[in-house]
Design a protein around this motif. Structure first.
Motif, mmCIF file in Angstrom:
data_model
loop_
_atom_site.group_PDB
_atom_site.id
_atom_site.type_symbol
_atom_site.label_atom_id
_atom_site.label_comp_id
_atom_site.label_asym_id
_atom_site.label_seq_id
_atom_site.Cartn_x
_atom_site.Cartn_y
_atom_site.Cartn_z
ATOM 1 N N GLN A 1 0.847 -1.679 0.060
ATOM 2 C CA GLN A 1 0.102 0.189 -0.267
ATOM 3 C C GLN A 1 0.563 1.181 -0.151
ATOM 4 O OE1 GLN A 1 -0.953 -2.886 1.764
ATOM 5 N NE2 GLN A 1 -2.100 -3.014 0.482
ATOM 6 N N LEU A 2 1.941 0.761 0.591
ATOM 7 C CA LEU A 2 3.163 2.287 1.413
ATOM 8 C C LEU A 2 3.411 2.723 -0.842
ATOM 9 C CD1 LEU A 2 5.396 1.991 3.819
ATOM 10 C CD2 LEU A 2 4.142 3.938 3.389
ATOM 11 N N GLU A 3 3.606 1.089 -1.489
ATOM 12 C CA GLU A 3 3.860 1.219 -3.199
ATOM 13 C C GLU A 3 3.609 1.962 -3.872
ATOM 14 O OE1 GLU A 3 4.189 -1.383 -6.648
ATOM 15 O OE2 GLU A 3 5.296 -1.961 -5.049
ATOM 16 N N ASP A 4 1.560 1.677 -3.547
ATOM 17 C CA ASP A 4 0.726 2.459 -4.504
ATOM 18 C C ASP A 4 0.404 3.763 -3.426
ATOM 19 O OD1 ASP A 4 0.276 -0.759 -4.686
ATOM 20 O OD2 ASP A 4 -1.525 -0.685 -3.000
ATOM 21 N N ALA A 5 0.582 3.965 -2.735
ATOM 22 C CA ALA A 5 0.581 5.574 -2.802
ATOM 23 C C ALA A 5 1.604 6.179 -3.049
ATOM 24 C CB ALA A 5 0.422 5.495 -1.485
ATOM 25 N N ALA A 6 2.629 6.125 -3.708
ATOM 26 C CA ALA A 6 3.917 6.126 -4.450
ATOM 27 C C ALA A 6 3.823 6.540 -5.380
ATOM 28 C CB ALA A 6 5.267 5.452 -4.020
ATOM 29 N N ARG A 7 2.917 5.744 -6.102
ATOM 30 C CA ARG A 7 2.917 5.228 -7.662
ATOM 31 C C ARG A 7 1.592 6.085 -8.073
ATOM 32 N NH1 ARG A 7 5.233 1.799 -10.409
ATOM 33 N NH2 ARG A 7 6.033 -0.109 -8.946
ATOM 34 N N GLU A 8 0.512 6.425 -6.995
ATOM 35 C CA GLU A 8 -0.321 7.289 -6.640
ATOM 36 C C GLU A 8 0.821 9.119 -7.165
ATOM 37 O OE1 GLU A 8 -4.885 9.138 -4.602
ATOM 38 O OE2 GLU A 8 -3.525 7.295 -4.291
ATOM 39 N N LEU A 9 0.688 9.115 -6.639
ATOM 40 C CA LEU A 9 1.598 10.631 -6.770
ATOM 41 C C LEU A 9 2.230 11.225 -7.339
ATOM 42 C CD1 LEU A 9 2.853 10.950 -2.311
ATOM 43 C CD2 LEU A 9 0.863 11.723 -3.763
ATOM 44 N N ALA A 10 3.234 9.767 -7.442
ATOM 45 C CA ALA A 10 3.824 10.132 -9.072
ATOM 46 C C ALA A 10 2.725 10.155 -10.567
ATOM 47 C CB ALA A 10 4.727 8.990 -9.049
ATOM 48 N N ALA A 11 1.667 9.336 -10.183
ATOM 49 C CA ALA A 11 1.105 9.125 -11.490
ATOM 50 C C ALA A 11 0.179 11.016 -11.640
ATOM 51 C CB ALA A 11 0.122 8.418 -11.890
ATOM 52 N N ALA A 12 0.126 11.321 -10.907
ATOM 53 C CA ALA A 12 -0.585 12.455 -10.669
ATOM 54 C C ALA A 12 0.335 13.950 -11.134
ATOM 55 C CB ALA A 12 -1.339 12.901 -9.442
ATOM 56 N N HIS A 13 1.748 14.054 -11.099
ATOM 57 C CA HIS A 13 2.276 14.750 -11.088
ATOM 58 C C HIS A 13 3.798 14.511 -12.496
ATOM 59 C CE1 HIS A 13 0.256 16.878 -7.717
ATOM 60 N NE2 HIS A 13 0.381 15.902 -7.176
ATOM 61 N N GLY A 14 3.692 13.706 -12.791
ATOM 62 C CA GLY A 14 4.845 13.022 -14.313
ATOM 63 C C GLY A 14 5.782 12.768 -13.141
ATOM 64 N N GLY A 15 5.874 11.674 -12.219
ATOM 65 C CA GLY A 15 6.610 11.617 -11.221
ATOM 66 C C GLY A 15 7.300 9.203 -11.906
ATOM 67 N N GLN A 16 8.109 9.507 -11.756
ATOM 68 C CA GLN A 16 8.725 7.986 -12.088
ATOM 69 C C GLN A 16 9.236 6.734 -10.917
ATOM 70 O OE1 GLN A 16 10.476 10.031 -13.789
ATOM 71 N NE2 GLN A 16 8.566 10.468 -15.073
ATOM 72 N N VAL A 17 8.345 5.575 -11.172
ATOM 73 C CA VAL A 17 8.684 5.051 -9.977
ATOM 74 C C VAL A 17 9.291 3.870 -10.017
ATOM 75 C CG1 VAL A 17 7.337 3.790 -7.894
ATOM 76 C CG2 VAL A 17 6.471 5.851 -7.968
ATOM 77 N N GLU A 18 10.057 2.740 -9.746
ATOM 78 C CA GLU A 18 11.181 1.858 -9.116
ATOM 79 C C GLU A 18 11.158 1.409 -7.783
ATOM 80 O OE1 GLU A 18 15.676 0.341 -9.882
ATOM 81 O OE2 GLU A 18 14.882 2.191 -9.864
ATOM 82 N N VAL A 19 10.444 0.255 -7.967
ATOM 83 C CA VAL A 19 10.733 -0.753 -6.355
ATOM 84 C C VAL A 19 11.441 -2.289 -6.907
ATOM 85 C CG1 VAL A 19 8.777 -1.897 -5.529
ATOM 86 C CG2 VAL A 19 7.937 0.386 -6.560
ATOM 87 N N ILE A 20 11.813 -2.412 -5.616
ATOM 88 C CA ILE A 20 12.764 -3.514 -5.489
ATOM 89 C C ILE A 20 12.010 -4.478 -4.725
ATOM 90 C CG2 ILE A 20 15.427 -4.388 -5.275
ATOM 91 C CD1 ILE A 20 16.390 -1.789 -6.433
ATOM 92 N N THR A 21 11.660 -5.541 -4.909
ATOM 93 C CA THR A 21 10.500 -6.215 -3.908
ATOM 94 C C THR A 21 11.596 -7.639 -3.903
ATOM 95 O OG1 THR A 21 8.728 -4.937 -5.320
ATOM 96 C CG2 THR A 21 8.690 -7.078 -3.600
ATOM 97 N N GLY A 22 11.286 -8.149 -2.381
ATOM 98 C CA GLY A 22 11.779 -8.914 -1.978
ATOM 99 C C GLY A 22 13.026 -9.923 -2.267
#
Length: 455
Positions: free
Chosen positions: A161-182
């Motif tokens: 859900q923290l990742e989802d929140a970051a992706r939502e903000l990035a999408a709203a403002h033209g940012g890019q998100v990269e996630v390294i998992t597990g």
């Protein structure tokens, strides 16, 4: 999505609202009719802070007075939305100086908040006829996001859900998100984040949000995202574990500040890093006495699995430093020692740069959103000595917030300007404008400090 409440543009049924301190009220009272003076005196109203009095009229309610204390503090106005009757609409009876009206709007927006995800609030706030400026709305939104995210139980606010929140903000403002998992954390050299989060059924991750034009000053924000902290195998007692949904409060602050920076188009290049884990107990939980690796190459002996926040932060801070930003700011609900020293309302600020620290302290004074600088007293590194590794993650009970900050500093590159905020992110009880639960502390002063540097 966090919603601002308490404002309306419909003035059809609005009642007049007077906003006064004690001196202003005394002058106003002297000009009123004897019957109204008697009404005010019968209620012992004198315009003191956090007070409200309703004014009678021929057909019922004719107006109200909001008493304020420190007129330069937004929270001086934050009691009004729930002190005034539900369903009422209010319009300023007298023009206020622009800076005071801005603070009124900010305080009204903060004071109108109630966490409503699982239960409808007992009542709605009174409405103020106003259209707050865009910056005020963005600051309110950022503050309420922190409250919402911290208040949300871990079942609904885990690493994903923290990742989802970051992706939502990035999408709203033209940012890019990269996630390294597990296990990819091991492959890409984030071993400490992996060690802390590997026992949970929810995969640990490093969330990276990037925004802004190359060539602008580079600001890196880092947040501790421990979405729940059992203490690990050094398990917390029940009362210590009860509110550990809030242990991602540092991530909430960093993420909300990133959203504010993007919404206001601050002329910076932004990197946000959130180390998101759940410190769980399970067959694969890391153990006291183990030695774990870090991205920087320092080996860490685990004195206590409940000193996990600094472990996830150290990999994220190393990664932030590798990108050579102009400044690194990290936010973390890191130590109980900081609360013992400074209490719940005053975040502990540590910095290796006097200019940056002074800018934040000054911004805190101006915004009434304070921080208190604590020392990076390097002789206390002796409390982090390990007999078998480069560093221990805990050690003595002495100067706990200082030794935690000193631990983090070991992962900051030489010459890198850095500040660390040890923040509580919580209100233990109800106060006017500050409901019990999650709270944004030093978020507004961090924003004011960044504006001062880059605008």
């Amino acid at each position: 999505m966090t919603q601002i409440t308490g404002f309306t543009t419909d003035s059809a049924n609005a009642l007049p609202l007077h906003v006064m301190d004690r001196e202003q009220f005394a002058a106003w009272r002297a000009q009123q009719a004897p019957a109204l003076v008697a009404w005010l005196d019968a209620q012992h109203f004198n315009g003191s802070g956090c007070s409200v009095v309703l004014l009678p009229g021929e057909h019922g309610l004719a107006g109200a007075i909001v008493g304020v204390g420190d007129s330069g503090d937004a929270y001086a106005y934050a009691h009004a939305p729930f002190a005034l009757p539900e369903g009422t609409v209010w319009q300023l009876a007298d023009a206020l100086p622009a800076p005071i009206e801005t603070l009124l709007h900010l305080g009204w927006g903060l004071g109108s908040y109630r966490f409503a995800r699982y239960r409808k609030p007992n009542r709605a706030p009174a409405q103020l006829v106003a259209s707050p400026a865009a910056e005020v709305r963005d600051v309110i939104t950022a503050s309420l996001r922190v409250r919402d995210w911290v208040n949300t139980p871990t079942e609904d606010m885990g690493p994903q859900q923290l990742e989802d929140a970051a992706r939502e903000l990035a999408a709203a403002h033209g940012g890019q998100v990269e996630v390294i998992t597990g296990d990819a954390l091991l492959e890409q050299n984030f071993p400490a984040i992996h060690a802390v989060g590997r026992a949970s059924h929810r995969a640990p991750r490093l969330i990276a949000l990037r925004w802004g034009q190359a060539g602008r000053p580079h600001v890196a924000l880092v947040g501790k995202g421990v979405c729940f902290d059992t203490g690990g195998l050094d398990i917390k007692p029940a009362d210590g574990m009860r509110n550990m949904k809030k242990d991602m409060g540092g991530a909430a602050h960093a993420l909300a500040l990133a959203g504010l920076i993007m919404a206001q188009d601050l002329p910076v290049q932004l990197t946000l890093l959130i180390a998101a884990v759940e410190n769980a107990i399970g067959p694969d939980a890391f153990r006291p006495g183990e030695v774990i690796a870090t991205r920087k190459g320092l080996s860490i002996e685990i004195d206590n699995t409940d000193a996990e926040g600094r472990l996830v932060l150290c990999d994220a801070l190393t990664y932030a430093s590798e990108q050579k930003p102009e400044i690194v700011l990290d936010f973390a609900t890191l130590t109980g020692a900081a609360r013992i020293a400074l209490g719940p309302d005053l975040p502990a600020l540590f910095s290796n740069n006097d200019t940056l620290a002074q800018q934040w302290l000054q911004a805190g004074d101006t915004t009434r959103d304070p921080v208190w600088r604590m020392p990076l007293w390097r002789p206390y590194l002796r409390y982090l000595h390990s007999g078998i590794a480069d560093l221990a993650n805990a050690g003595s009970r002495m100067a706990g917030s200082v030794t935690a900050a000193l631990y983090l500093e070991r992962f900051i590159a030489e010459g890198q300007v850095w500040a660390h905020l040890d923040v509580y992110a919580w209100n233990d009880g109800e106060r006017p404008g500050r409901p019990a639960g999650g709270e944004a502390l030093a978020l507004r002063s961090a924003w004011a400090m960044l504006k001062g540097r880059y605008l």
